[in-house]
Design a protein around this motif. Structure first.
Motif, PDB file in Angstrom:
ATOM      1  N   VAL A 237     -11.379  21.824 -17.223  1.00  0.00           N
ATOM      2  CA  VAL A 237     -11.691  20.439 -17.584  1.00  0.00           C
ATOM      3  C   VAL A 237     -11.071  19.539 -16.524  1.00  0.00           C
ATOM      4  O   VAL A 237      -9.953  19.795 -16.065  1.00  0.00           O
ATOM      5  N   ILE A 238     -11.791  18.491 -16.128  1.00  0.00           N
ATOM      6  CA  ILE A 238     -11.254  17.495 -15.209  1.00  0.00           C
ATOM      7  C   ILE A 238     -11.275  16.138 -15.906  1.00  0.00           C
ATOM      8  O   ILE A 238     -12.321  15.720 -16.417  1.00  0.00           O
ATOM      9  N   ASN A 239     -10.140  15.479 -15.940  1.00  0.00           N
ATOM     10  CA  ASN A 239     -10.071  14.131 -16.520  1.00  0.00           C
ATOM     11  C   ASN A 239      -9.895  13.112 -15.397  1.00  0.00           C
ATOM     12  O   ASN A 239      -8.973  13.206 -14.586  1.00  0.00           O
ATOM     13  N   ILE A 240     -10.797  12.120 -15.367  1.00  0.00           N
ATOM     14  CA  ILE A 240     -10.733  11.045 -14.377  1.00  0.00           C
ATOM     15  C   ILE A 240     -10.697   9.717 -15.124  1.00  0.00           C
ATOM     16  O   ILE A 240     -11.737   9.222 -15.573  1.00  0.00           O
ATOM     17  N   SER A 241      -9.533   9.151 -15.277  1.00  0.00           N
ATOM     18  CA  SER A 241      -9.389   7.874 -15.977  1.00  0.00           C
ATOM     19  C   SER A 241      -9.426   6.727 -14.979  1.00  0.00           C
ATOM     20  O   SER A 241      -8.480   5.950 -14.840  1.00  0.00           O
ATOM     21  N   GLN A 242     -10.540   6.619 -14.285  1.00  0.00           N
ATOM     22  CA  GLN A 242     -10.735   5.583 -13.280  1.00  0.00           C
ATOM     23  C   GLN A 242     -12.206   5.182 -13.276  1.00  0.00           C
ATOM     24  O   GLN A 242     -13.070   5.970 -13.637  1.00  0.00           O
ATOM     25  N   ASP A 243     -12.476   3.968 -12.831  1.00  0.00           N
ATOM     26  CA  ASP A 243     -13.857   3.535 -12.728  1.00  0.00           C
ATOM     27  C   ASP A 243     -13.986   2.417 -11.708  1.00  0.00           C
ATOM     28  O   ASP A 243     -13.006   1.782 -11.340  1.00  0.00           O
ATOM     29  N   THR A 244     -15.195   2.199 -11.251  1.00  0.00           N
ATOM     30  CA  THR A 244     -15.444   1.129 -10.295  1.00  0.00           C
ATOM     31  C   THR A 244     -15.395  -0.218 -10.992  1.00  0.00           C
ATOM     32  O   THR A 244     -16.078  -0.437 -11.983  1.00  0.00           O
ATOM     33  N   ALA A 245     -14.603  -1.121 -10.446  1.00  0.00           N
ATOM     34  CA  ALA A 245     -14.408  -2.408 -11.093  1.00  0.00           C
ATOM     35  C   ALA A 245     -15.640  -3.293 -11.031  1.00  0.00           C
ATOM     36  O   ALA A 245     -15.912  -4.045 -11.945  1.00  0.00           O
ATOM     37  N   ASN A 246     -16.401  -3.232  -9.951  1.00  0.00           N
ATOM     38  CA  ASN A 246     -17.545  -4.123  -9.831  1.00  0.00           C
ATOM     39  C   ASN A 246     -18.876  -3.395  -9.914  1.00  0.00           C
ATOM     40  O   ASN A 246     -19.910  -3.938  -9.534  1.00  0.00           O
ATOM     41  N   ALA A 247     -18.848  -2.179 -10.416  1.00  0.00           N
ATOM     42  CA  ALA A 247     -20.068  -1.406 -10.700  1.00  0.00           C
ATOM     43  C   ALA A 247     -20.908  -1.094  -9.473  1.00  0.00           C
ATOM     44  O   ALA A 247     -22.091  -0.785  -9.593  1.00  0.00           O
ATOM     45  N   VAL A 248     -20.325  -1.156  -8.281  1.00  0.00           N
ATOM     46  CA  VAL A 248     -21.047  -0.761  -7.077  1.00  0.00           C
ATOM     47  C   VAL A 248     -20.902   0.742  -6.900  1.00  0.00           C
ATOM     48  O   VAL A 248     -19.794   1.276  -6.955  1.00  0.00           O
ATOM     49  N   GLU A 249     -22.012   1.413  -6.687  1.00  0.00           N
ATOM     50  CA  GLU A 249     -21.970   2.873  -6.570  1.00  0.00           C
ATOM     51  C   GLU A 249     -21.224   3.282  -5.305  1.00  0.00           C
ATOM     52  O   GLU A 249     -21.501   2.781  -4.217  1.00  0.00           O
ATOM     53  N   PRO A 250     -20.270   4.210  -5.452  1.00  0.00           N
ATOM     54  CA  PRO A 250     -19.501   4.675  -4.291  1.00  0.00           C
ATOM     55  C   PRO A 250     -20.356   5.502  -3.341  1.00  0.00           C
ATOM     56  O   PRO A 250     -21.539   5.744  -3.589  1.00  0.00           O
ATOM     57  N   ASP A 251     -19.716   5.961  -2.288  1.00  0.00           N
ATOM     58  CA  ASP A 251     -20.379   6.802  -1.310  1.00  0.00           C
ATOM     59  C   ASP A 251     -20.935   8.057  -1.985  1.00  0.00           C
ATOM     60  O   ASP A 251     -20.377   8.561  -2.962  1.00  0.00           O
ATOM     61  N   GLU A 252     -22.049   8.555  -1.481  1.00  0.00           N
ATOM     62  CA  GLU A 252     -22.728   9.710  -2.060  1.00  0.00           C
ATOM     63  C   GLU A 252     -21.829  10.945  -2.128  1.00  0.00           C
ATOM     64  O   GLU A 252     -22.070  11.855  -2.931  1.00  0.00           O
ATOM     65  N   SER A 253     -20.781  10.983  -1.317  1.00  0.00           N
ATOM     66  CA  SER A 253     -19.894  12.152  -1.316  1.00  0.00           C
ATOM     67  C   SER A 253     -19.224  12.360  -2.661  1.00  0.00           C
ATOM     68  O   SER A 253     -18.910  13.493  -3.039  1.00  0.00           O
ATOM     69  N   LEU A 254     -19.014  11.286  -3.418  1.00  0.00           N
ATOM     70  CA  LEU A 254     -18.381  11.431  -4.725  1.00  0.00           C
ATOM     71  C   LEU A 254     -19.306  12.151  -5.696  1.00  0.00           C
ATOM     72  O   LEU A 254     -18.868  13.041  -6.435  1.00  0.00           O
ATOM     73  N   LYS A 255     -20.562  11.775  -5.705  1.00  0.00           N
ATOM     74  CA  LYS A 255     -21.522  12.454  -6.578  1.00  0.00           C
ATOM     75  C   LYS A 255     -21.632  13.924  -6.214  1.00  0.00           C
ATOM     76  O   LYS A 255     -21.732  14.788  -7.101  1.00  0.00           O
TER      77      LYS A 255
END
Length: 428
Positions: free
Chosen positions: A193-211
């Motif tokens: 399981v991976i927990n990521i308690s973070q999110d983009t503040a202004n809803a702009v999609e990050p670089d494709e490398s994250l996906k």
């Protein structure tokens, strides 16, 4: 449209708190100005009072745990053998409830990425156990804190193992590059399981490398849980990342009434909700603090995922996600933008598990009313009516016969009495 030349967006933990909301908003605005970078905020919402590290223990049982029958839950699973990666600000193992919960050797091969200016991100100790922010220590405690004397607080999966991955620097900031490297390291460390308690503040999609990093984790049967974000006060529905990526279980925050917390981000991507208001958890140096935010809703669900994985090691990631969504507590059929499929129900998720499912069924548990059957029209006497008529005749005849017999008996009796009296008079 996102431009490829845009700098990699930094990631940081987000705070939503009374008394600190203005300061958080100001900090976000400043981050947006600097270099036009896109901030990402781990969805934490702090309590009105500043949290003190090395705080006193919380003696009672927090409300988020009171809503769960822990004995029944733990009779099914305690998360033994399951590894949960906490990608955050680090996990301080000086808190006694986390000392035996953390794999301190898991960071040996982790090489921190550099920021957008080529500077290395300071992680403190190489094993990820330096947490000057306190955010990651709280997240880890909700998942796997061990029982301890003097407190009723404990993690939902108290036998799971935490992999501490510090991808944020001392100020809580990180970048797409650091998050990608952290996800890949979690995969290398065989996280379930991976927990990521973070999110983009202004809803702009990050670089494709994250996906792509998320997809690599999903292909390894890993359950990826992410906070939905704390920008819900305005009522706007918007995507946040990495929560809105397909395959990620996005978690909103609920309150004591199982309703969406006012700050919790809404959207079609929300999978479920979990307690995120006045959440008690572990802090660096020892003790506990209370905090608010979807940052603490996500590990609540990650803990449930760990319990399911321990009980059903052969289930796939999508099957575990579907189980959590299907068994969530809801008063409506189907999906809702505010709380997804409902508020997570840990006990039901572990007991209503006869078979794995691929996706939640909105009609599950709901009974559909059947249309009434029209009465048949008979122009003549039906067999049932004829039988009823014959029964009535028989009953009437029986009653008449009984009356005749009774009447005859009375007449005979009276005649005998008169005869006896007449004979008596003659003898006199």
């Amino acid at each position: 449209m996102r431009q490829e030349s845009r700098p990699a967006p930094p990631f940081s933990y987000a705070s939503y708190a009374r008394g600190r909301l203005a300061r958080v908003a100001a900090g976000t605005a400043a981050a947006l100005v600097l270099g036009g970078a896109v901030t990402v905020t781990p969805a934490a919402a702090a309590s009105p009072d500043e949290c003190v590290f090395g705080n006193k223990k919380y003696e009672g049982r927090p409300w988020s745990l009171q809503r769960v029958l822990l004995d029944e839950l733990w009779s099914q699973s305690k998360g033994r053998g399951v590894r949960v990666a906490v990608i955050d600000t680090g996990v301080d193992i000086r808190n006694e409830q986390l000392r035996d919960a953390v794999d301190v050797s898991s960071g040996a091969n982790y090489l921190p990425a550099k920021d957008d200016k080529g500077r290395p991100v300071d992680r403190g100790k190489a094993n990820g156990t330096t947490d000057t922010v306190g955010h990651g220590t709280k997240v880890a405690g909700i998942i796997a804190a061990r029982p301890a004397k003097g407190t009723g607080f404990v993690g939902l999966a108290p036998e799971a193992t935490v992999i501490p991955i510090k991808q944020n620097d001392a100020e809580g900031r990180g970048t797409t590059k650091t998050l990608v490297r952290a996800i890949d390291h979690a995969v290398a460390e065989k996280a379930h399981v991976i927990n990521i308690s973070q999110d983009t503040a202004n809803a702009v999609e990050p670089d494709e490398s994250l996906k792509r990093a998320i997809d690599r984790a999903l292909r390894q049967k890993i359950v990826v849980v992410a906070s939905a974000g704390n920008d819900g006060l305005g009522g706007d529905d918007k995507k946040t990342y990495p929560a809105s990526y397909e395959g990620v279980l996005a978690v909103a925050a609920s309150d004591r009434n199982n309703e969406r917390a006012p700050f919790s981000q809404s959207g079609d991507f929300v999978g479920v909700a979990a307690p995120g208001v006045d959440i008690v958890s572990t802090v660096p140096l020892g003790g506990h603090c209370s905090d608010n935010g979807t940052s603490f809703s996500a590990p609540y669900v990650a803990g449930v995922a760990a319990l399911i994985r321990a009980k059903h090691p052969d289930w796939t990631g999508p099957e575990i996600v579907a189980q959590i969504e299907q068994t969530a507590e809801r008063s409506f059929a189907g999906h809702d933008q505010r709380v997804g499929w409902g508020v997570v129900d840990p006990v039901r998720a572990l007991t209503d598990d006869d078979r794995p499912i691929e996706s939640p069924d909105p009609r599950e548990g709901l009974s559909e009313a059947e249309a009434p059957t029209a009465a048949e029209l008979h122009l003549g006497e039906t067999p049932q009516e004829r039988s009823e008529r014959y029964a009535t005749y028989s009953l009437g005849a029986t009653a008449v016969l009984a009356a005749l017999i009774a009447g005859t008996a009375v007449v005979v009796r009276d005649a005998r009495r008169r005869t006896a009296r007449s004979k008596g008079s003659a003898l006199e």
